[in-house]
Design a protein around this motif. Sequence first.
Motif, PDB file in Angstrom:
ATOM      1  N   PHE A  89       0.944  -1.192   0.036  1.00  0.00           N
ATOM      2  CA  PHE A  89      -0.064  -0.101  -0.080  1.00  0.00           C
ATOM      3  C   PHE A  89       0.829   1.140  -0.051  1.00  0.00           C
ATOM      4  CE2 PHE A  89      -3.135  -3.075   1.003  1.00  0.00           C
ATOM      5  CZ  PHE A  89      -4.366  -2.638   0.894  1.00  0.00           C
ATOM      6  N   ILE A  90       0.401   2.422  -0.811  1.00  0.00           N
ATOM      7  CA  ILE A  90       1.330   3.476  -0.932  1.00  0.00           C
ATOM      8  C   ILE A  90       0.342   4.597  -0.758  1.00  0.00           C
ATOM      9  CG2 ILE A  90       1.195   3.396  -3.384  1.00  0.00           C
ATOM     10  CD1 ILE A  90       3.890   4.838  -3.475  1.00  0.00           C
ATOM     11  N   ALA A  91       0.563   5.675   0.047  1.00  0.00           N
ATOM     12  CA  ALA A  91      -0.253   6.717   0.482  1.00  0.00           C
ATOM     13  C   ALA A  91       0.169   8.155   0.427  1.00  0.00           C
ATOM     14  CB  ALA A  91      -1.050   6.422   1.783  1.00  0.00           C
ATOM     15  N   LEU A  92      -0.192   9.208   0.454  1.00  0.00           N
ATOM     16  CA  LEU A  92       0.241  10.348   0.130  1.00  0.00           C
ATOM     17  C   LEU A  92      -0.446  11.221   0.961  1.00  0.00           C
ATOM     18  CD1 LEU A  92       2.145  12.195  -1.552  1.00  0.00           C
ATOM     19  CD2 LEU A  92       0.200  12.676  -3.003  1.00  0.00           C
ATOM     20  N   SER A  93       0.213  12.064   1.709  1.00  0.00           N
ATOM     21  CA  SER A  93      -0.371  13.082   2.899  1.00  0.00           C
ATOM     22  C   SER A  93      -1.322  12.514   3.784  1.00  0.00           C
ATOM     23  CB  SER A  93      -0.696  14.308   1.908  1.00  0.00           C
ATOM     24  OG  SER A  93      -0.846  15.569   2.659  1.00  0.00           O
ATOM     25  N   LEU A  94      -2.529  13.077   3.711  1.00  0.00           N
ATOM     26  CA  LEU A  94      -3.432  12.721   4.641  1.00  0.00           C
ATOM     27  C   LEU A  94      -4.033  11.271   4.380  1.00  0.00           C
ATOM     28  CD1 LEU A  94      -5.623  13.657   6.885  1.00  0.00           C
ATOM     29  CD2 LEU A  94      -7.243  13.982   4.965  1.00  0.00           C
ATOM     30  N   GLY A  95      -3.734  10.848   3.214  1.00  0.00           N
ATOM     31  CA  GLY A  95      -3.757   9.333   2.693  1.00  0.00           C
ATOM     32  C   GLY A  95      -3.139   8.416   3.713  1.00  0.00           C
TER      33      GLY A  95
END
Length: 274
Positions: A89-95
């Motif tokens: 899983f890869i997420a950005l900022s608030l993600g």
Amino acid sequence: MADILHHTIHHTADDADWMLFIHGAGGSSLTWKYQVEAFEPHFNLLLIDMRDHGYSKHIQPAYDTYDFDIIANDLLRTIDHVGVQKAHFIALSLGSIILQKLNDRRPEMMTTMIMCGGVFKADWRISSFAHAGKFMSYFVPFRWIYDGFILIVMPRKNHAFSRKQYRKQSLKLAPNEFLKWLGLYKDFFSVVRKFYDTKLTTPSLLINGEQDHVFLDAAKRYARKHAPLAELIVMEGRGHLCNLEDRKGFNKIVLDWLGKGSIASGAIPEKQVS
């Protein structure tokens, strides 16, 4: 009416590992367009537009206000619909907070977690932005709040491309939808505090720009607290959205960490953060 989120699948091979992408507030799956070409040879990719973002409109059930459980439920319904049982899983900022919520709910689904410009602790800067945004929502158009926040987080000349991309994607977020997302403010602090203190069990890579002046310090503290499972890499001369600002460098860092490539020049590994 839609009951699962809009999603795009790049299918490489039946036996390939899955990689699932979670964008930040105001963004969309287009946030990851510069990662698709680099990662597609190695993984099956699932890119999702979260509720109200991109093409994920009129998601059912509808709510007057949102919390992190609602957003997590949306994602889990979509993941189950696609049939993904385990993934990177890869997420950005608030993600990154939403990703940690998913990890809390289904840790067995997580092979690794990769968080770019992640939110890990609500220090005085993050708290000030959250309180100010909520207060200002009663008096000024949401576009002023959103654009002001982007400028504060990414103020430098070399951040201009990232600012432009996020502003462009955020145009699909309607004013009433923005206010619902702003409602995450209500449980933001308790959720962040919980995940900061919860023992990490999933191998995690944190990637921050050296110029990410709002979120970098908290990422360093999180990496130190949860080492060795949490590893921080700082990209020199880069800002908050380093996956957009230096797409080649970011892609190389991720692929190297996953055993698929070589480390990018200009990156500073910080396994031991002071």
